[in-house]
Design an enzyme around this catalytic site. Structure first.
Site, PDB file in Angstrom:
ATOM      1  N   GLU A  25       7.021   8.532  -7.914  1.00 44.87           N
ATOM      2  CA  GLU A  25       7.501   7.962  -6.647  1.00 44.87           C
ATOM      3  C   GLU A  25       8.322   6.694  -6.876  1.00 44.87           C
ATOM      4  O   GLU A  25       8.280   6.093  -7.953  1.00 44.87           O
ATOM      5  CB  GLU A  25       6.334   7.670  -5.707  1.00 44.87           C
ATOM      6  CG  GLU A  25       5.409   6.576  -6.206  1.00 44.87           C
ATOM      7  CD  GLU A  25       4.674   5.866  -5.082  1.00 44.87           C
ATOM      8  OE1 GLU A  25       5.335   5.399  -4.142  1.00 44.87           O
ATOM      9  OE2 GLU A  25       3.438   5.768  -5.176  1.00 44.87           O
ATOM     10  N   LYS A  86      11.453   1.887   3.233  1.00 47.06           N
ATOM     11  CA  LYS A  86      10.227   2.578   2.822  1.00 47.06           C
ATOM     12  C   LYS A  86      10.182   3.913   3.563  1.00 47.06           C
ATOM     13  O   LYS A  86      10.068   3.941   4.781  1.00 47.06           O
ATOM     14  CB  LYS A  86       8.998   1.724   3.169  1.00 47.06           C
ATOM     15  CG  LYS A  86       7.668   2.407   2.884  1.00 47.06           C
ATOM     16  CD  LYS A  86       6.494   1.600   3.427  1.00 47.06           C
ATOM     17  CE  LYS A  86       5.233   2.441   3.506  1.00 47.06           C
ATOM     18  NZ  LYS A  86       4.215   1.832   4.366  1.00 47.06           N
ATOM     19  N   LYS A 159      -7.271   2.436  -3.234  1.00 39.96           N
ATOM     20  CA  LYS A 159      -7.394   0.982  -3.300  1.00 39.96           C
ATOM     21  C   LYS A 159      -8.288   0.488  -2.173  1.00 39.96           C
ATOM     22  O   LYS A 159      -8.236   1.015  -1.050  1.00 39.96           O
ATOM     23  CB  LYS A 159      -6.008   0.364  -3.162  1.00 39.96           C
ATOM     24  CG  LYS A 159      -5.932  -1.063  -3.650  1.00 39.96           C
ATOM     25  CD  LYS A 159      -4.503  -1.560  -3.618  1.00 39.96           C
ATOM     26  CE  LYS A 159      -3.741  -1.188  -4.870  1.00 39.96           C
ATOM     27  NZ  LYS A 159      -2.359  -1.679  -4.869  1.00 39.96           N
TER      28      LYS A 159
HETATM   29  N1  PSU Z   1      -1.358   2.097  -2.142  1.00 37.41           N
HETATM   30  C1  PSU Z   1      -1.264   1.498  -3.344  1.00 37.41           C
HETATM   31  N2  PSU Z   1      -0.046   1.325  -3.895  1.00 37.41           N
HETATM   32  C2  PSU Z   1       1.098   1.748  -3.265  1.00 37.41           C
HETATM   33  C3  PSU Z   1       0.981   2.380  -1.999  1.00 37.41           C
HETATM   34  C4  PSU Z   1      -0.252   2.535  -1.478  1.00 37.41           C
HETATM   35  O1  PSU Z   1      -2.271   1.126  -3.911  1.00 37.41           O
HETATM   36  O2  PSU Z   1       2.211   1.570  -3.790  1.00 37.41           O
HETATM   37  C5  PSU Z   1       2.231   2.860  -1.325  1.00 37.41           C
HETATM   38  C6  PSU Z   1       2.477   4.339  -1.710  1.00 37.41           C
HETATM   39  O3  PSU Z   1       3.862   4.583  -1.740  1.00 37.41           O
HETATM   40  C7  PSU Z   1       1.837   5.066  -0.542  1.00 37.41           C
HETATM   41  C8  PSU Z   1       2.211   4.163   0.606  1.00 37.41           C
HETATM   42  O4  PSU Z   1       2.309   6.384  -0.359  1.00 37.41           O
HETATM   43  O5  PSU Z   1       2.050   2.851   0.087  1.00 37.41           O
HETATM   44  C9  PSU Z   1       1.357   4.388   1.824  1.00 37.41           C
HETATM   45  O6  PSU Z   1       1.876   3.686   2.912  1.00 37.41           O
HETATM   46  P1  PSU Z   1       1.268   3.938   4.372  1.00 37.41           P
HETATM   47  O7  PSU Z   1      -0.118   3.395   4.334  1.00 37.41           O
HETATM   48  O8  PSU Z   1       2.169   3.146   5.286  1.00 37.41           O
HETATM   49  O9  PSU Z   1       1.332   5.401   4.637  1.00 37.41           O
END
Ligand code: PSU
Ligand code: MN
Length: 307
Positions: A25, A86, A159
């Site tokens: 990614e 993003k 996380k």
């Molecule tokens: N969690 C992490 N590192 C990241 C992300 C999430 O520990 O880099 C990033 C990834 O690209 C994930 C995105 O797909 O954040 C999720 O964002 P949202 O919660 O807005 O869907």
């Protein structure tokens, strides 16, 4: 061939010949780490995949196309640029048609990987159910995407900015197998533990490949989440991270951070307040995931050759 897809010739050739390919990614490059560590890490991760015998395909959007496989210059461009969008699933057509540069999240990367015919995807951490989601309804599109798109997702677990228990419940509801490599505890990114047991455990890439093959042969569409615990020497104790997470959540509430900004805000706040330690762990675990992902891609390509 889909005219919105720009597949790198080396990736295309590998796919045609049934050789292993690993999707990567780009949000981690643009929004996950500071420059220049982000570019160094992205290129190093590609190298780990190559050393592991697979072809890396970093995915991002620019010039009105979904790129599957970037040149080193394009990785540098994404690492330096400040106005990179993003891109989660909903943003793909907007960013394409507005000719913006877009870094893809887990959800968007998975979908584009699947369009290109790539079965294995490596990341750091996935999005999930946020703490307080019972009020905010903040649940990442990564989870709904995993329910429908047949790509294996290798991560270091979930996380703990998220509600890990609720995230595991949601994955169960959506029928997504969650497999931890080599241990019974489900890992939480910086930590090898999370307080939760893993739903499933497998110890080898070959066993994971067999599971992927049987799932998809049966027509059970959707992802398999493969949790790969951070190497012990890079682990940051969960108790140490928790204080920073609490502060980050408080700051987000005070500043009324909402919607797609929540995850990047929390990640950046924690990165800024834990200095080198979390960044070192982050770099180590993504390289480790790349190694594991390459092994799984190789094992899966071998299974498919037998048919
Ligand atoms: N969690 C992490 N590192 C990241 C992300 C999430 O520990 O880099 C990033 C990834 O690209 C994930 C995105 O797909 O954040 C999720 O964002 P949202 O919660 O807005 O869907
Ligand atoms: Mn969200």
């Amino acid at each position: 061939m889909n005219s919105f897809l720009e597949i790198h010739p080396q990736v295309q050739l590998a796919l045609q010949e049934g050789r292993p390919v690993v999707a990567l990614e780009s949000t981690i490059i643009s929004h996950g780490m500071p420059y220049p560590q982000n570019v160094e890490t992205a290129l190093a991760v590609e190298e780990v995949v190559r050393d592991g015998g697979a072809v890396p395909a970093t995915i991002a959007i620019m010039n009105g196309k979904c790129y599957v496989g970037l040149t080193a210059e394009q990785v540098e461009l994404f690492g330096k640029a400040r106005d990179v969008w993003k891109v989660s699933l909903r943003d793909i057509p907007y960013v394409l048609t507005q000719n913006k540069a877009g870094a893809t999240t887990v959800a968007a990367t998975m979908r584009i990987a699947s369009m290109a015919g790539i079965a294995v995807f490596v990341t750091g951490g996935i999005g999930g159910v946020h703490r307080g989601a019972e009020n905010s309804m903040d649940i990442s599109a990564d989870l709904t995407e995993m329910a429908q798109t047949s790509v294996a997702v290798v991560s270091a677990g979930v996380k703990s900015i998220l509600d890990i228990g609720l995230t595991l419940e949601y994955l169960e509801t959506k029928g997504i197998p969650v497999v931890t490599m080599g241990q019974d505890a489900f890992p939480s990114f910086y930590s090898r533990e999370s307080g939760y047991e893993t739903p499933l455990r497998l110890d080898t890439a070959a066993a994971v490949a067999a599971l992927l093959h049987s799932k998809w042969q049966l027509g059970l569409e959707g992802a398999v989440l493969i949790a790969n615990p951070v190497p012990a020497q890079y682990e940051v104790p969960a108790s140490q991270m928790e204080a920073h997470i609490q502060q980050a959540l408080q700051a987000a509430a005070q500043q009324q951070v909402k919607g797609k900004e929540v995850t990047p805000f929390l990640l950046q706040y924690i990165a800024a307040h834990t200095k080198g330690e979390s960044l070192a762990a982050n770099i180590a675990l993504i390289k480790h995931n790349a190694r594991t992902g390459a092994e799984i891609a190789k094992a899966y390509a071998a299974v498919k050759k037998l048919i």
